[in-house]
Scaffold this motif. Structure first.
Motif, PDB file in Angstrom:
ATOM      1  N   ARG A  25       1.285  -1.288   0.010  1.00  0.00           N
ATOM      2  CA  ARG A  25      -0.097  -0.032   0.048  1.00  0.00           C
ATOM      3  C   ARG A  25       0.895   1.741   0.219  1.00  0.00           C
ATOM      4  O   ARG A  25       1.466   1.714   0.667  1.00  0.00           O
ATOM      5  N   GLY A  26       0.458   1.772  -0.847  1.00  0.00           N
ATOM      6  CA  GLY A  26       1.633   3.161  -1.279  1.00  0.00           C
ATOM      7  C   GLY A  26       2.597   3.066  -1.970  1.00  0.00           C
ATOM      8  O   GLY A  26       2.533   2.220  -2.523  1.00  0.00           O
ATOM      9  N   TYR A  27       3.684   3.729  -2.247  1.00  0.00           N
ATOM     10  CA  TYR A  27       4.232   4.201  -3.214  1.00  0.00           C
ATOM     11  C   TYR A  27       5.954   3.900  -2.755  1.00  0.00           C
ATOM     12  O   TYR A  27       6.462   3.921  -1.919  1.00  0.00           O
ATOM     13  N   ILE A  28       6.114   2.572  -4.101  1.00  0.00           N
ATOM     14  CA  ILE A  28       7.549   2.548  -3.835  1.00  0.00           C
ATOM     15  C   ILE A  28       7.780   2.324  -5.174  1.00  0.00           C
ATOM     16  O   ILE A  28       7.192   1.486  -6.159  1.00  0.00           O
ATOM     17  N   SER A  29       8.978   2.429  -4.841  1.00  0.00           N
ATOM     18  CA  SER A  29      10.317   2.403  -6.567  1.00  0.00           C
ATOM     19  C   SER A  29      10.570   0.897  -7.664  1.00  0.00           C
ATOM     20  O   SER A  29      10.702   0.465  -6.230  1.00  0.00           O
ATOM     21  N   ASP A  30       9.859   0.486  -7.947  1.00  0.00           N
ATOM     22  CA  ASP A  30       9.466  -0.443  -8.408  1.00  0.00           C
ATOM     23  C   ASP A  30      11.097  -1.372  -9.060  1.00  0.00           C
ATOM     24  O   ASP A  30      11.579  -2.711  -8.956  1.00  0.00           O
ATOM     25  N   LYS A  31      12.631  -0.636  -8.113  1.00  0.00           N
ATOM     26  CA  LYS A  31      13.462  -0.865  -8.066  1.00  0.00           C
ATOM     27  C   LYS A  31      14.229  -1.635  -6.915  1.00  0.00           C
ATOM     28  O   LYS A  31      15.160  -2.246  -6.489  1.00  0.00           O
ATOM     29  N   TYR A  32      12.602  -1.566  -6.245  1.00  0.00           N
ATOM     30  CA  TYR A  32      13.439  -2.525  -5.004  1.00  0.00           C
ATOM     31  C   TYR A  32      11.852  -3.900  -4.471  1.00  0.00           C
ATOM     32  O   TYR A  32      11.154  -4.141  -5.390  1.00  0.00           O
ATOM     33  N   PRO A  33      13.356  -5.012  -4.823  1.00  0.00           N
ATOM     34  CA  PRO A  33      12.870  -6.383  -4.526  1.00  0.00           C
ATOM     35  C   PRO A  33      11.804  -6.736  -3.713  1.00  0.00           C
ATOM     36  O   PRO A  33      12.267  -5.643  -2.586  1.00  0.00           O
ATOM     37  N   VAL A  34      11.034  -7.659  -2.918  1.00  0.00           N
ATOM     38  CA  VAL A  34       9.752  -7.398  -2.066  1.00  0.00           C
ATOM     39  C   VAL A  34      10.371  -8.868  -1.616  1.00  0.00           C
ATOM     40  O   VAL A  34      11.193  -9.939  -2.387  1.00  0.00           O
ATOM     41  N   GLY A  35      11.310  -9.157  -0.365  1.00  0.00           N
ATOM     42  CA  GLY A  35      11.414  -9.775   0.554  1.00  0.00           C
ATOM     43  C   GLY A  35      10.250 -10.846   0.996  1.00  0.00           C
ATOM     44  O   GLY A  35      10.230 -10.357   2.172  1.00  0.00           O
ATOM     45  N   ARG A  67       9.126 -25.691  -2.643  1.00  0.00           N
ATOM     46  CA  ARG A  67       8.783 -26.585  -2.143  1.00  0.00           C
ATOM     47  C   ARG A  67       8.307 -24.832  -1.707  1.00  0.00           C
ATOM     48  O   ARG A  67       6.294 -24.884  -1.817  1.00  0.00           O
ATOM     49  N   PHE A  68       8.840 -24.074  -2.088  1.00  0.00           N
ATOM     50  CA  PHE A  68       7.915 -22.453  -1.733  1.00  0.00           C
ATOM     51  C   PHE A  68       8.099 -21.628  -3.340  1.00  0.00           C
ATOM     52  O   PHE A  68       9.069 -21.974  -4.186  1.00  0.00           O
ATOM     53  N   THR A  69       7.272 -21.071  -3.477  1.00  0.00           N
ATOM     54  CA  THR A  69       7.560 -19.775  -5.042  1.00  0.00           C
ATOM     55  C   THR A  69       6.767 -19.138  -4.343  1.00  0.00           C
ATOM     56  O   THR A  69       5.823 -18.138  -4.476  1.00  0.00           O
ATOM     57  N   ILE A  70       7.452 -17.690  -4.761  1.00  0.00           N
ATOM     58  CA  ILE A  70       7.517 -16.677  -4.572  1.00  0.00           C
ATOM     59  C   ILE A  70       6.843 -15.753  -5.915  1.00  0.00           C
ATOM     60  O   ILE A  70       7.152 -16.093  -7.221  1.00  0.00           O
ATOM     61  N   SER A  71       5.517 -15.023  -6.218  1.00  0.00           N
ATOM     62  CA  SER A  71       5.421 -14.376  -7.154  1.00  0.00           C
ATOM     63  C   SER A  71       4.608 -13.075  -7.122  1.00  0.00           C
ATOM     64  O   SER A  71       4.665 -12.557  -5.478  1.00  0.00           O
ATOM     65  N   ILE A  72       4.882 -12.702  -8.363  1.00  0.00           N
ATOM     66  CA  ILE A  72       3.871 -10.999  -8.232  1.00  0.00           C
ATOM     67  C   ILE A  72       2.124 -10.706  -8.971  1.00  0.00           C
ATOM     68  O   ILE A  72       2.169 -11.454  -9.912  1.00  0.00           O
ATOM     69  N   ASP A  73       1.317 -10.313  -7.940  1.00  0.00           N
ATOM     70  CA  ASP A  73       0.615  -9.497  -9.456  1.00  0.00           C
ATOM     71  C   ASP A  73       0.584  -8.177  -9.858  1.00  0.00           C
ATOM     72  O   ASP A  73      -0.061  -7.294  -8.311  1.00  0.00           O
ATOM     73  N   TYR A  74       1.143  -7.471 -10.394  1.00  0.00           N
ATOM     74  CA  TYR A  74       1.004  -6.216 -10.458  1.00  0.00           C
ATOM     75  C   TYR A  74      -0.508  -5.430 -10.343  1.00  0.00           C
ATOM     76  O   TYR A  74      -0.266  -4.382  -9.795  1.00  0.00           O
ATOM     77  N   ALA A  75      -1.059  -5.881 -10.753  1.00  0.00           N
ATOM     78  CA  ALA A  75      -2.738  -5.348 -10.862  1.00  0.00           C
ATOM     79  C   ALA A  75      -2.901  -5.109  -9.644  1.00  0.00           C
ATOM     80  O   ALA A  75      -3.439  -4.342  -9.017  1.00  0.00           O
ATOM     81  N   LYS A  76      -2.501  -6.819  -8.825  1.00  0.00           N
ATOM     82  CA  LYS A  76      -2.816  -5.824  -7.165  1.00  0.00           C
ATOM     83  C   LYS A  76      -1.911  -6.047  -6.056  1.00  0.00           C
ATOM     84  O   LYS A  76      -2.579  -5.484  -5.294  1.00  0.00           O
ATOM     85  N   HIS A  77      -1.133  -5.485  -6.599  1.00  0.00           N
ATOM     86  CA  HIS A  77       0.436  -4.869  -5.979  1.00  0.00           C
ATOM     87  C   HIS A  77       0.277  -5.245  -4.678  1.00  0.00           C
ATOM     88  O   HIS A  77       0.692  -5.269  -3.695  1.00  0.00           O
ATOM     89  N   THR A  78       0.373  -6.793  -4.878  1.00  0.00           N
ATOM     90  CA  THR A  78       0.578  -7.961  -3.915  1.00  0.00           C
ATOM     91  C   THR A  78       1.305  -9.358  -4.752  1.00  0.00           C
ATOM     92  O   THR A  78       1.573  -9.237  -5.583  1.00  0.00           O
ATOM     93  N   ILE A  79       2.931  -9.416  -3.210  1.00  0.00           N
ATOM     94  CA  ILE A  79       2.892 -11.065  -3.590  1.00  0.00           C
ATOM     95  C   ILE A  79       2.728 -12.044  -2.266  1.00  0.00           C
ATOM     96  O   ILE A  79       2.288 -11.673  -1.760  1.00  0.00           O
TER      97      ILE A  79
END
Length: 131
Positions: A25-35, A67-79
């Protein structure tokens, strides 16, 4: 200021699956990865997975690879963190975070780094794996 909101935790039996969500929620540059990180009782926080917003490239801790998979839904701003073949040792509070050394822009990912005093963190969601 960016806010991270995790959800999706719960109680699951060994061998089961859960899918965690981290809404940005809110703005963050897409240069930042998410962990995604986790902290078990009496243990230090550890990195689980890190994903580049720009490229989608991801890295995983050895303990969860396959066993684990990380993914992004850009439209929902959700990882998301899809967790399969869960084990009792996966029991922990799971957090998502940005701008944490080890999962940061322009550097190689190092999931051994997980300093809760640095970066921006969500409130966490509890995952319990037990029969």
């Amino acid at each position: 200021q960016v806010q991270l909101v995790e959800s999706g935790g719960g109680l699951v039996k060994p061998g089961g699956s859960l899918k965690l969500s981290c809404e940005v929620r809110g703005y963050i540059s897409d240069k930042y990865p998410v962990g995604w990180y986790r902290q078990a009782p009496g243990k230090e926080r550890e990195g689980v997975a890190c994903i580049s917003i720009m490229s989608g490239n991801a890295d995983y801790a050895d303990s969860v690879t396959g066993r684990f998979t990380i993914s992004i839904d850009y439209a929902k701003h959700t990882i998301y963190l899809q967790m399969d073949s869960l084990k009792p040792e996966d029991t922990a509070i799971y957090y998502c975070a940005v701008d944490v050394p080890g999962c940061a822009p322009y550097t190689d990912y190092d999931l051994s780094l997980a300093d809760p005093a640095l970066g921006t963190w969500g409130q966490g969601t509890q995952v319990t794996v037990s029969s």
